[in-house]
Design a protein around this motif. Structure first.
Motif, short mmCIF file in Angstrom:
data_model
loop_
_atom_site.label_atom_id
_atom_site.label_comp_id
_atom_site.label_asym_id
_atom_site.label_seq_id
_atom_site.Cartn_x
_atom_site.Cartn_y
_atom_site.Cartn_z
N ASN A 1 0.84 -1.20 0.00
CA ASN A 1 0.00 0.00 0.00
C ASN A 1 0.87 1.25 0.00
O ASN A 1 1.02 1.93 1.02
N GLN B 1 0.32 3.88 -2.20
CA GLN B 1 -0.36 5.04 -2.82
C GLN B 1 -0.49 6.18 -1.80
O GLN B 1 -0.58 5.96 -0.61
N LEU B 2 -0.52 7.40 -2.32
CA LEU B 2 -0.62 8.57 -1.46
C LEU B 2 -2.06 8.76 -0.98
O LEU B 2 -3.01 8.53 -1.71
N THR B 3 -2.16 9.18 0.27
CA THR B 3 -3.46 9.52 0.84
C THR B 3 -3.33 10.86 1.55
O THR B 3 -2.23 11.29 1.91
N THR B 4 -4.46 11.49 1.78
CA THR B 4 -4.48 12.80 2.43
C THR B 4 -4.99 12.64 3.85
O THR B 4 -5.99 11.99 4.10
N ILE B 5 -4.27 13.28 4.75
CA ILE B 5 -4.68 13.29 6.16
C ILE B 5 -5.10 14.72 6.50
O ILE B 5 -4.35 15.66 6.27
N GLU C 1 -3.64 19.89 5.87
CA GLU C 1 -3.71 18.57 5.23
C GLU C 1 -2.30 18.09 4.93
O GLU C 1 -1.43 18.86 4.56
N GLU D 1 -0.10 14.92 2.87
CA GLU D 1 -0.15 13.78 1.95
C GLU D 1 1.04 12.88 2.24
O GLU D 1 2.17 13.34 2.33
N PRO E 1 2.26 8.36 1.99
CA PRO E 1 1.84 7.01 1.63
C PRO E 1 1.01 6.38 2.76
O PRO E 1 1.24 6.67 3.95
N LEU E 2 0.08 5.56 2.40
CA LEU E 2 -0.78 4.90 3.38
C LEU E 2 0.04 4.11 4.38
O LEU E 2 -0.27 4.08 5.57
N GLU F 1 1.43 6.41 7.05
CA GLU F 1 0.37 6.80 7.97
C GLU F 1 0.03 5.66 8.94
O GLU F 1 -0.19 5.90 10.12
#
Length: 124
Positions: A23, A25-29, A36, A38, A40-41, A44
Motif C-alpha cells: 500500500n 499510494q498517497l493519501t491525504t490526512i 492537510e 499527503e 503514503p498509506l 500513515e
C-alpha cells in the motif's frame, strides 16, 4: 510469557511490513481545518501504530504508578497493625508476669476475719 509476547509483537510487525509494501499510494490526512498532509498509506499506518503503542505504554505506566501508590498505603497499614500486635503481645507478657508474681505472694487475710475480731471486742 515473554516468548509469547515476542511472537505476537513480531507477527504484528511482520503484517505491518507486508501491508506497507503493498500500500504505497498517497493519501491525504486532514488534521485540523485547513491543515492537510499527503503521505503514503503505509507511513500513515506506521505512525498510527506507533502512536497507539506509545499511548498503551503510557497507560501501562500510569496503571503501575497507581498500583504502587496503593501498595504504599497498604504497606503502611500493615506496619501499623504489626506494631499494634507487638504492643499487645508485650502487654500480654507483662500481665502474665504480674499474675505469676501475684501467685507467688502469700494469701492475704480475708475481710471476714477482721470483722469477727471487732465483733468479739464489741461483745465484751
Amino acid at each position: 510469557m515473554k516468548p509469547i509476547n515476542f511472537l505476537l509483537i513480531f507477527l504484528v510487525c511482520l503484517a505491518l511490513v507486508i501491508f506497507s509494501l503493498q500500500n504505497t499510494q498517497l493519501t491525504t490526512i486532514k488534521l485540523i481545518e485547513g491543515i492537510e498532509l499527503e503521505a503514503p498509506l503505509s507511513v500513515e499506518l506506521v505512525i498510527a501504530t506507533g502512536l497507539g503503542a506509545v499511548l498503551a505504554w503510557l497507560f501501562n505506566l500510569w496503571s503501575r504508578m497507581q498500583h504502587t501508590i496503593g501498595s504504599f498505603g497498604q504497606m503502611r497499614e500493615i506496619r501499623s497493625r504489626n506494631k499494634r500486635i507487638q504492643e499487645l503481645q508485650e502487654d500480654v507478657e507483662r500481665y502474665e508476669e504480674e499474675l505469676k508474681q501475684r501467685a507467688s505472694l502469700p494469701a492475704a487475710e480475708t475481710l471476714s476475719e477482721p470483722v469477727q475480731s471487732t465483733e468479739l471486742e464489741a461483745s465484751k
